[in-house]
Design an enzyme around this catalytic site. Structure first.
Site, short mmCIF file in Angstrom:
data_model
loop_
_atom_site.label_atom_id
_atom_site.label_comp_id
_atom_site.label_asym_id
_atom_site.label_seq_id
_atom_site.Cartn_x
_atom_site.Cartn_y
_atom_site.Cartn_z
NE ARG A 174 -15.67 2.77 -14.14
CZ ARG A 174 -16.82 3.42 -14.40
NH1 ARG A 174 -17.90 3.17 -13.72
NH2 ARG A 174 -16.89 4.30 -15.35
CD GLN B 257 -4.92 0.02 -2.14
OE1 GLN B 257 -5.92 0.32 -1.51
NE2 GLN B 257 -3.85 0.77 -2.17
CG ASN B 258 -5.09 0.41 -9.27
OD1 ASN B 258 -5.63 0.93 -8.30
ND2 ASN B 258 -4.05 0.95 -9.88
CB VAL B 259 -10.45 -3.82 -10.20
CG1 VAL B 259 -10.57 -4.08 -8.70
CG2 VAL B 259 -11.17 -2.52 -10.55
CG HIS C 98 -8.96 -3.90 -3.23
ND1 HIS C 98 -8.73 -2.56 -3.05
CD2 HIS C 98 -8.74 -4.49 -2.02
CE1 HIS C 98 -8.35 -2.34 -1.78
NE2 HIS C 98 -8.34 -3.49 -1.15
N GLY D 292 0.41 6.26 -5.63
CA GLY D 292 -0.97 6.67 -5.91
C GLY D 292 -2.04 6.01 -5.09
P1 OAD Z 1 -7.95 6.79 -3.81
O1 OAD Z 1 -8.85 7.39 -4.84
O2 OAD Z 1 -8.44 6.76 -2.41
O3 OAD Z 1 -6.60 7.59 -3.80
C1 OAD Z 1 -5.95 7.93 -5.01
C2 OAD Z 1 -4.59 8.54 -4.71
O4 OAD Z 1 -3.97 8.78 -5.97
C3 OAD Z 1 -4.65 9.87 -3.97
O5 OAD Z 1 -3.71 9.86 -2.90
C4 OAD Z 1 -4.24 10.88 -5.04
O6 OAD Z 1 -3.51 11.99 -4.51
C5 OAD Z 1 -3.35 10.03 -5.92
N1 OAD Z 1 -3.20 10.50 -7.31
C6 OAD Z 1 -4.02 11.30 -8.04
N2 OAD Z 1 -3.50 11.51 -9.26
C7 OAD Z 1 -2.33 10.82 -9.32
C8 OAD Z 1 -1.32 10.64 -10.31
N3 OAD Z 1 -1.41 11.20 -11.50
N4 OAD Z 1 -0.25 9.86 -9.99
C9 OAD Z 1 -0.14 9.28 -8.77
N5 OAD Z 1 -1.06 9.41 -7.80
C10 OAD Z 1 -2.13 10.18 -8.06
O7 OAD Z 1 -7.55 5.34 -4.32
P2 OAD Z 1 -6.98 4.09 -3.54
O8 OAD Z 1 -6.08 4.51 -2.42
O9 OAD Z 1 -6.43 3.17 -4.55
O10 OAD Z 1 -11.43 -0.49 -3.38
O11 OAD Z 1 -8.29 3.48 -2.93
C11 OAD Z 1 -8.24 2.25 -2.27
C12 OAD Z 1 -9.48 1.44 -2.51
O12 OAD Z 1 -10.65 2.20 -2.22
C13 OAD Z 1 -9.69 1.02 -3.93
O13 OAD Z 1 -8.96 -0.14 -4.29
C14 OAD Z 1 -11.15 0.75 -4.00
C15 OAD Z 1 -11.67 1.91 -3.19
O14 OAD Z 1 -12.83 1.73 -2.58
C16 OAD Z 1 -12.37 -1.29 -3.92
O15 OAD Z 1 -12.97 -1.05 -4.94
C17 OAD Z 1 -12.59 -2.53 -3.15
#
Ligand code: OAD
Length: 228
Positions: free
Chosen positions: A58, A88-90, A106, A171
């Site tokens: 990554r 929440q992005n790394v 995170h 997102g």
């Molecule tokens: P998710 O993968 O759970 O959700 C991603 C979101 O992005 C979904 O709602 C998609 O519909 C949306 N998405 C997809 N393509 C997109 C685009 N082009 N533009 C905008 N949105 C889009 O990711 P997170 O909610 O960030 O934690 O997940 C939260 C945490 O879970 C992360 O920070 C990570 C993970 O486990 C750790 O690593 C600690």
């Protein structure tokens, strides 16, 4: 000029158009792995090499990806708003788009920390391997908040959201707490804009919520016409 406070919460979807995979879009796997295997203390205990290698990949990927138009649009809003991003992005794509204030809930791929003393955090650009030690001679690990671990930045993030005049969410699947709970800390009536092509909440879930059902770049373009 007294500018309004605009707080932005971003998740993996923010970086999707830069080519970084989200977590929950591909049948529950993250780059081919069960999330618990690569993002939990147990996973690291069971197979540290696999976990280090996963984050090495990554981290290496960051050299080949770039901020997308969504990141740049957020930066552009800094001319008119006092912006704080809580991500929440790394990855470091907000910073590379020029955003001034970015709080990483995170953790960060470009940092590592001691497994013994979490205050010992170091910038790290290359691969991290078993045997790489902190100054107190303990193994280093990725500076990432794994499942089941505390989220030290959450209080600061709550403080920002409480002062928001406008909240923008981009997102995120809103499945991971405490990050997902941040929305409920806005003052009553604060406008909330939620940009996601497949939103996990609906407008009736929150007071004054507008859903922009688009990807980050297109959604931000639409939001700029509302906010500027
Ligand atoms: P998710 O993968 O759970 O959700 C991603 C979101 O992005 C979904 O709602 C998609 O519909 C949306 N998405 C997809 N393509 C997109 C685009 N082009 N533009 C905008 N949105 C889009 O990711 P997170 O909610 O960030 O934690 O997940 C939260 C945490 O879970 C992360 O920070 C990570 C993970 O486990 C750790 O690593 C600690």
């Amino acid at each position: 000029m007294n500018m309004k406070n605009l707080v932005v919460l971003t998740g993996a979807g923010m970086s999707a158009e830069s080519g970084i995979a989200t977590f929950r879009d591909a049948d529950g796997l993250w780059e081919g792995h069960d999330v618990m295997e690569v993002a939990s203390p147990e996973g690291f205990y069971n197979n540290p090499e696999l976990v280090l290698d996963f984050y090495n990949q990554r981290r290496a990927q960051l050299k080949f990806v770039k901020p997308n138009q969504g990141h740049f649009s957020l930066q552009k809003l800094e001319e008119n708003y006092n912006i704080c991003i809580v991500t929440q992005n790394v990855d470091d794509l907000h910073e590379r788009a020029g955003s001034e204030s970015v709080l990483h809930l995170h953790g960060e791929l470009r940092k590592v920390r001691s497994t013994k003393n979490e205050q010992l955090v170091y910038n790290w650009e290359e691969n991290l391997i078993l045997g790489d030690l902190c100054e107190e001679k303990s193994q280093l690990r990725p500076h990432i908040v794994w499942f089941g671990e505390a989220v030290p930045m959450i209080d600061q993030a709550v403080g920002l959201v409480e002062k928001a005049d406008i909240l923008v969410v981009i997102g995120t699947s809103m499945q991971v707490y405490p990050a997902a709970g941040l929305l409920s800390h806005v003052r009553y009536g604060t406008p909330i804009y939620f940009i996601d092509p497949d939103p996990s909440i609906k407008e009736s879930d929150f007071n004054n919520l507008t859903i922009i059902q688009e990807g980050a770049s297109k959604g931000m373009e639409e939001l700029l016409t509302v906010l500027l």
